[in-house]
Design a protein around this motif. Sequence first.
Motif, short mmCIF file in Angstrom:
data_model
loop_
_atom_site.label_atom_id
_atom_site.label_comp_id
_atom_site.label_asym_id
_atom_site.label_seq_id
_atom_site.Cartn_x
_atom_site.Cartn_y
_atom_site.Cartn_z
N ARG A 64 46.97 54.33 60.15
CA ARG A 64 46.63 52.91 60.05
C ARG A 64 45.14 52.70 60.29
O ARG A 64 44.45 53.61 60.76
N THR A 65 44.64 51.53 59.96
CA THR A 65 43.24 51.21 60.23
C THR A 65 43.08 50.78 61.69
O THR A 65 44.05 50.54 62.40
N ILE A 66 41.83 50.66 62.09
CA ILE A 66 41.53 50.20 63.45
C ILE A 66 42.13 48.82 63.67
O ILE A 66 42.71 48.53 64.73
N ALA A 67 41.99 47.95 62.67
CA ALA A 67 42.49 46.58 62.78
C ALA A 67 44.01 46.56 62.88
O ALA A 67 44.59 45.82 63.69
N MET A 68 44.69 47.37 62.06
CA MET A 68 46.16 47.45 62.12
C MET A 68 46.62 47.95 63.49
O MET A 68 47.61 47.45 64.04
N ASP A 69 45.90 48.93 64.02
CA ASP A 69 46.27 49.49 65.32
C ASP A 69 46.07 48.48 66.44
O ASP A 69 46.88 48.40 67.36
N PHE A 70 45.00 47.71 66.34
CA PHE A 70 44.73 46.65 67.32
C PHE A 70 45.88 45.65 67.35
O PHE A 70 46.42 45.31 68.41
N TRP A 71 46.31 45.19 66.15
CA TRP A 71 47.39 44.21 66.09
C TRP A 71 48.70 44.81 66.60
O TRP A 71 49.43 44.18 67.38
N ALA A 72 49.03 46.03 66.16
CA ALA A 72 50.29 46.66 66.55
C ALA A 72 50.37 46.88 68.05
O ALA A 72 51.43 46.72 68.66
N SER A 73 49.24 47.25 68.66
CA SER A 73 49.21 47.49 70.11
C SER A 73 49.48 46.20 70.88
O SER A 73 50.25 46.19 71.84
N LEU A 74 48.86 45.11 70.45
CA LEU A 74 49.07 43.83 71.13
C LEU A 74 50.48 43.31 70.89
O LEU A 74 51.12 42.76 71.79
N ILE A 107 44.22 39.90 59.59
CA ILE A 107 43.69 41.25 59.79
C ILE A 107 43.77 42.05 58.49
O ILE A 107 42.85 42.80 58.14
N ALA A 108 44.88 41.91 57.76
CA ALA A 108 45.03 42.62 56.49
C ALA A 108 43.97 42.16 55.49
O ALA A 108 43.40 42.98 54.76
N GLN A 109 43.70 40.87 55.46
CA GLN A 109 42.67 40.34 54.58
C GLN A 109 41.29 40.87 54.97
O GLN A 109 40.46 41.18 54.10
N THR A 110 41.06 41.00 56.27
CA THR A 110 39.79 41.56 56.75
C THR A 110 39.64 43.01 56.33
O THR A 110 38.55 43.44 55.90
N ASP A 111 40.71 43.79 56.45
CA ASP A 111 40.68 45.18 56.00
C ASP A 111 40.32 45.27 54.52
O ASP A 111 39.51 46.11 54.11
N GLU A 112 40.94 44.42 53.71
CA GLU A 112 40.67 44.42 52.27
C GLU A 112 39.21 44.04 51.99
O GLU A 112 38.56 44.64 51.13
N LYS A 113 38.71 43.06 52.74
CA LYS A 113 37.33 42.61 52.53
C LYS A 113 36.33 43.69 52.94
O LYS A 113 35.33 43.92 52.23
N MET A 114 36.59 44.37 54.04
CA MET A 114 35.69 45.43 54.50
C MET A 114 35.65 46.58 53.50
O MET A 114 34.59 47.16 53.24
N LEU A 115 36.80 46.91 52.91
CA LEU A 115 36.84 47.96 51.90
C LEU A 115 36.06 47.53 50.66
O LEU A 115 35.32 48.34 50.07
N GLU A 116 36.20 46.27 50.28
CA GLU A 116 35.48 45.75 49.12
C GLU A 116 33.97 45.83 49.35
O GLU A 116 33.20 46.24 48.46
#
Length: 237
Positions: A175-185, A213-222
């Motif tokens: 998973r990404t850092i953002a996904m891991d952050f959300w899953a942990s919380l 968070i998913a939208q942020t991941d997509e934007k960062m990749l873009e």
Amino acid sequence: MNINLSPNSELHQSIVRVPDLVQVPDIWLDQARQFQQVMMHYTCAIREVKTKLEVLNDELSVKNQRNPIEMIKSRVKKPLSIVEKLQRRGLEVSLESMVKNLDDVAGVRIICSFVDDIYEVAEMLVRQDDVRVIAVKDYIKNPKPNGYRSYHMIIEVPVFFTDSKQFIRVEVQIRTIAMDFWASLDHELKYKKSFFDTDGEISGELKQCADVIAQTDEKMLEIRKRIEAQGVEVRRD
């Protein structure tokens, strides 16, 4: 041998409640040794997977000047969690049942920078000819209803011991850092929100956070791809 792992079993009593100076029956000691040996096998399998990932990451850091893997975490499931999971599934609580029915006793979590890194790392791992893929669940393309996103694989890797080679199952989560952050919380709040979230409001807000968070991941990749399209390599120093 059928080894009972339940909290009321003789094995549990021998490990947890019997004082050191009390004579422990040989059969209990034998069962404890067998359990310890099997758990050692899972620990060794985790080490094998982590080594493979570290080698791949080191190679890519030289080849592409960028590390797709930010962090690798691992764990072996605790005995109480094993017992609870077997009981939830209505399965026999024994060592044999654990090995046969549970695929996540050994777990490795890979934290990546970008979403495309997830699929690249997964592909490189399963391309190795000694890795057997048992199952794949893509919760990135198909998120869970609560918003959880991650890429899951159950794999088997060979572990060489003094007198044998065994294929041991390991659950790999990427998973990404953002996904891991959300899953942990979300995991931290899981049991607490069950008492206060009677109308589902908290769950709804957590789902919204997961979507953001998913939208942020997509934007960062873009953004990374736009930078790379200009001939500039995105690298981590």
